[in-house]
Scaffold this active site. Structure first.
Site, PDB file in Angstrom:
ATOM      1  N   HIS A  11       0.875  -1.195   0.000  1.00 41.10           N
ATOM      2  CA  HIS A  11       0.000   0.000   0.000  1.00 41.10           C
ATOM      3  C   HIS A  11       0.901   1.229   0.000  1.00 41.10           C
ATOM      4  O   HIS A  11       1.512   1.558   1.012  1.00 41.10           O
ATOM      5  CB  HIS A  11      -0.900   0.000   1.237  1.00 41.10           C
ATOM      6  CG  HIS A  11      -1.861   1.156   1.270  1.00 41.10           C
ATOM      7  ND1 HIS A  11      -3.197   1.005   1.529  1.00 41.10           N
ATOM      8  CD2 HIS A  11      -1.673   2.494   1.083  1.00 41.10           C
ATOM      9  CE1 HIS A  11      -3.795   2.183   1.499  1.00 41.10           C
ATOM     10  NE2 HIS A  11      -2.880   3.107   1.232  1.00 41.10           N
ATOM     11  N   HIS A  13       1.706   5.367  -1.695  1.00 43.55           N
ATOM     12  CA  HIS A  13       1.374   6.563  -2.489  1.00 43.55           C
ATOM     13  C   HIS A  13       2.651   7.123  -3.094  1.00 43.55           C
ATOM     14  O   HIS A  13       3.598   7.420  -2.367  1.00 43.55           O
ATOM     15  CB  HIS A  13       0.711   7.621  -1.603  1.00 43.55           C
ATOM     16  CG  HIS A  13      -0.575   7.150  -1.001  1.00 43.55           C
ATOM     17  ND1 HIS A  13      -1.796   7.349  -1.613  1.00 43.55           N
ATOM     18  CD2 HIS A  13      -0.823   6.446   0.127  1.00 43.55           C
ATOM     19  CE1 HIS A  13      -2.749   6.805  -0.866  1.00 43.55           C
ATOM     20  NE2 HIS A  13      -2.187   6.242   0.198  1.00 43.55           N
ATOM     21  N   LEU A  14       2.638   7.291  -4.404  1.00 45.57           N
ATOM     22  CA  LEU A  14       3.844   7.784  -5.084  1.00 45.57           C
ATOM     23  C   LEU A  14       3.679   9.170  -5.695  1.00 45.57           C
ATOM     24  O   LEU A  14       4.662   9.772  -6.103  1.00 45.57           O
ATOM     25  CB  LEU A  14       4.283   6.801  -6.185  1.00 45.57           C
ATOM     26  CG  LEU A  14       4.916   5.491  -5.701  1.00 45.57           C
ATOM     27  CD1 LEU A  14       5.172   4.568  -6.887  1.00 45.57           C
ATOM     28  CD2 LEU A  14       6.219   5.762  -4.943  1.00 45.57           C
ATOM     29  N   ARG A  15       2.433   9.650  -5.817  1.00 46.24           N
ATOM     30  CA  ARG A  15       2.177  10.978  -6.411  1.00 46.24           C
ATOM     31  C   ARG A  15       2.679  11.061  -7.850  1.00 46.24           C
ATOM     32  O   ARG A  15       2.875  10.051  -8.502  1.00 46.24           O
ATOM     33  CB  ARG A  15       2.810  12.095  -5.554  1.00 46.24           C
ATOM     34  CG  ARG A  15       2.614  11.961  -4.055  1.00 46.24           C
ATOM     35  CD  ARG A  15       1.174  12.030  -3.623  1.00 46.24           C
ATOM     36  NE  ARG A  15       1.083  12.156  -2.170  1.00 46.24           N
ATOM     37  CZ  ARG A  15       0.098  11.689  -1.437  1.00 46.24           C
ATOM     38  NH1 ARG A  15      -0.918  11.039  -1.993  1.00 46.24           N
ATOM     39  NH2 ARG A  15       0.073  11.856  -0.139  1.00 46.24           N
ATOM     40  N   ASN A  39      -5.048   7.564  -5.941  1.00 45.12           N
ATOM     41  CA  ASN A  39      -5.707   8.835  -5.574  1.00 45.12           C
ATOM     42  C   ASN A  39      -4.860  10.042  -5.989  1.00 45.12           C
ATOM     43  O   ASN A  39      -4.431  10.843  -5.166  1.00 45.12           O
ATOM     44  CB  ASN A  39      -6.029   8.876  -4.066  1.00 45.12           C
ATOM     45  CG  ASN A  39      -4.803   8.796  -3.185  1.00 45.12           C
ATOM     46  OD1 ASN A  39      -3.797   8.184  -3.546  1.00 45.12           O
ATOM     47  ND2 ASN A  39      -4.857   9.422  -2.013  1.00 45.12           N
ATOM     48  N   LYS A  97      -9.244   0.117  -5.909  1.00 49.40           N
ATOM     49  CA  LYS A  97      -9.207   0.747  -4.586  1.00 49.40           C
ATOM     50  C   LYS A  97     -10.437   1.622  -4.378  1.00 49.40           C
ATOM     51  O   LYS A  97     -10.697   2.524  -5.175  1.00 49.40           O
ATOM     52  CB  LYS A  97      -7.933   1.606  -4.462  1.00 49.40           C
ATOM     53  CG  LYS A  97      -7.844   2.436  -3.183  1.00 49.40           C
ATOM     54  CD  LYS A  97      -7.598   1.585  -1.956  1.00 49.40           C
ATOM     55  CE  LYS A  97      -7.720   2.378  -0.655  1.00 49.40           C
ATOM     56  NZ  LYS A  97      -6.599   3.259  -0.392  1.00 49.40           N
ATOM     57  N   HIS A 134     -10.473   1.635   1.709  1.00 49.32           N
ATOM     58  CA  HIS A 134     -10.197   2.559   2.811  1.00 49.32           C
ATOM     59  C   HIS A 134     -11.439   2.538   3.699  1.00 49.32           C
ATOM     60  O   HIS A 134     -12.441   3.183   3.391  1.00 49.32           O
ATOM     61  CB  HIS A 134      -9.912   3.975   2.295  1.00 49.32           C
ATOM     62  CG  HIS A 134      -9.546   4.929   3.397  1.00 49.32           C
ATOM     63  ND1 HIS A 134      -8.330   5.575   3.467  1.00 49.32           N
ATOM     64  CD2 HIS A 134     -10.236   5.324   4.501  1.00 49.32           C
ATOM     65  CE1 HIS A 134      -8.295   6.325   4.561  1.00 49.32           C
ATOM     66  NE2 HIS A 134      -9.442   6.191   5.204  1.00 49.32           N
ATOM     67  N   HIS A 168      -4.777  -0.524   5.770  1.00 43.16           N
ATOM     68  CA  HIS A 168      -4.189   0.181   6.932  1.00 43.16           C
ATOM     69  C   HIS A 168      -5.062   0.108   8.189  1.00 43.16           C
ATOM     70  O   HIS A 168      -5.526   1.130   8.687  1.00 43.16           O
ATOM     71  CB  HIS A 168      -3.847   1.629   6.591  1.00 43.16           C
ATOM     72  CG  HIS A 168      -4.871   2.374   5.774  1.00 43.16           C
ATOM     73  ND1 HIS A 168      -6.189   2.478   6.131  1.00 43.16           N
ATOM     74  CD2 HIS A 168      -4.769   3.048   4.607  1.00 43.16           C
ATOM     75  CE1 HIS A 168      -6.834   3.188   5.224  1.00 43.16           C
ATOM     76  NE2 HIS A 168      -5.987   3.535   4.286  1.00 43.16           N
ATOM     77  N   ASP A 240       1.531   2.597   3.519  1.00 41.44           N
ATOM     78  CA  ASP A 240       0.718   3.810   3.356  1.00 41.44           C
ATOM     79  C   ASP A 240       1.605   5.054   3.387  1.00 41.44           C
ATOM     80  O   ASP A 240       1.168   6.130   3.808  1.00 41.44           O
ATOM     81  CB  ASP A 240      -0.396   3.910   4.399  1.00 41.44           C
ATOM     82  CG  ASP A 240      -1.512   4.845   3.949  1.00 41.44           C
ATOM     83  OD1 ASP A 240      -1.557   5.199   2.758  1.00 41.44           O
ATOM     84  OD2 ASP A 240      -2.344   5.229   4.796  1.00 41.44           O
ATOM     85  N   HIS A 244       3.693  14.453   1.613  1.00 46.28           N
ATOM     86  CA  HIS A 244       3.137  15.789   1.372  1.00 46.28           C
ATOM     87  C   HIS A 244       4.272  16.780   1.599  1.00 46.28           C
ATOM     88  O   HIS A 244       5.040  16.613   2.565  1.00 46.28           O
ATOM     89  CB  HIS A 244       2.011  16.102   2.371  1.00 46.28           C
ATOM     90  CG  HIS A 244       0.783  15.261   2.190  1.00 46.28           C
ATOM     91  ND1 HIS A 244      -0.233  15.586   1.321  1.00 46.28           N
ATOM     92  CD2 HIS A 244       0.414  14.096   2.776  1.00 46.28           C
ATOM     93  CE1 HIS A 244      -1.187  14.669   1.376  1.00 46.28           C
ATOM     94  NE2 HIS A 244      -0.817  13.737   2.255  1.00 46.28           N
ATOM     95  N   ALA A 256      -3.344  14.956   5.550  1.00 47.44           N
ATOM     96  CA  ALA A 256      -3.151  13.663   6.219  1.00 47.44           C
ATOM     97  C   ALA A 256      -2.150  12.820   5.437  1.00 47.44           C
ATOM     98  O   ALA A 256      -2.282  12.676   4.225  1.00 47.44           O
ATOM     99  CB  ALA A 256      -4.482  12.929   6.318  1.00 47.44           C
TER     100      ALA A 256
END
Ligand code: DOR
Ligand code: ZN
Length: 336
Positions: A11, A13-15, A39, A97, A134, A168, A240, A244, A256
């Site tokens: 899980h 996030h790579l943006r 996302n 997802k 989620h 998560h 996760d 940011h 978050a």
């Protein structure tokens, strides 16, 4: 020395753009593959977008480190898909997802009406595409995960063959629920194994420890830790890691997300080692995920040694989890 075979982050996030170029190589150093969340500002909700994002990720990694072995396992952002769309996407995704609308970062396009998703979920069940969720309600923030268990219960009743991942998990209640339902697995982050609400908000507010779901009670944290260290076969590591830029964390209206990619494996090794359970780490970071998803990762051996190092204060514009702290294990050949 500890050597792990094909560790996986299930899980992540790579943006995009500069952030992708900053964070993706850090994950590729530690892991053989990762499940990449969809996302983005424009959600990854078509096969074309999956393909474009997958090649952007591969490009970012190969530019930074030429010969590194790393596979991004792509996900589609849940919407009501047709059978033809899912059949076409199936060979190129690991799952779909689902976000409740507005529940976390960039989830506005998520699900508003859970009564209107049955047709697509039925297709996922039929096509054996895992559904990653989620799982938070819009209730009181400490109760959101427990309240959402009712949604899982309905999904399980209506779709008994659906492969369902609770993402998560942060509560003892979710663990108890998992134990009752063989068709499910759950990812567990590093930060939910370490933090409680007190760490984030018990003293001066710590924006870099603010994430969704928020860290819960000591009882919840300890239950997760016990189950993971005991080698629960359906608990799967998923960081996760959610970067940011500092100015969106250290402000009024903090985003978050905890950026844990560079410390994930070293800190997991430390936790398992301190509990005398190093031998259980391989299952958490690979075997349990493989068994549930039925996939084969690329071959890669990642070595860690017991040698203290200090976590940098920043990686580009992002402050990492455990910044400035001394960790006991480090990646061999890691540039820190
Ligand atoms: O803390 C979080 N950050 N939780 C999520 O579910 C999303 C993530 C993000 O994308 O920043
Ligand atoms: Zn996430």
């Amino acid at each position: 020395m500890l050597s792990l075979q094909s560790p996986l982050d299930m899980h992540l996030h790579l943006r995009e753009q500069d952030m992708l170029r900053t964070v993706a190589p850090l994950t590729a150093k530690s892991f053989a593959a990762a499940v990449v969340m969809p996302n983005l500002l424009q959600p990854v909700n078509s096969l074309d977008k999956v393909r474009a994002y997958c090649s952007a990720i591969k490009g970012a990694i190969s530019t930074a480190c030429e010969d590194v072995v790393f596979t991004p396992w792509m996900t589609l952002f849940f919407r009501n898909y047709s059978r033809a769309e899912l059949i076409a996407a199936r060979p190129e995704i690991i799952g779909v997802k689902l976000y409740p609308a507005g529940i976390t970062t960039q989830s506005e396009a998520g699900v508003r009406d859970f009564d209107a998703i049955a047709a697509t979920v039925a297709l996922l069940e039929e096509l054996d595409i895992p559904l990653l969720v989620h799982g938070e309600s819009s209730g009181f923030v400490m109760d959101r995960e427990a309240e959402f268990l009712q949604v899982y219960a309905d999904l399980i009743r209506n779709f008994p063959r659906l492969r369902l991942v609770m993402e998560h998990i942060s509560t003892a209640a979710a663990l108890e629920f998992l134990d009752k339902h063989e068709q499910m697995a759950a990812t567990v982050t590093l930060h939910h194994l370490m933090l409680t609400l007190d760490d984030m908000a018990g003293g001066l507010l710590q924006p870099h420890l603010f994430c969704k779901p928020i860290a819960k009670t000591p009882r919840d944290r300890d239950a997760l830790r016990r189950a993971v260290l005991a080698g629960h076969p359906r608990l799967i590591f998923g960081s996760d890691s959610a970067p940011h830029p500092r100015h969106t964390k250290e402000c009024c209206g903090c985003a978050a997300g905890i950026f844990s990619a560079p410390v994930a494996l070293p800190m997991l090794a430390q936790i398992f080692d301190q509990a005398g359970r190093l031998e259980a780490l391989q299952a958490f970071v690979r075997d349990n995920g493989l068994r549930f998803y039925g996939i084969t990762p690329p071959d890669k051996t990642v070595c860690l040694q017991r040698k203290p190092w200090r976590v940098p204060e920043n990686y580009g514009p992002v402050r990492p989890f455990l910044a400035g702290e001394e960790l006991q294990w480090q990646l061999v050949d890691a540039e820190v």
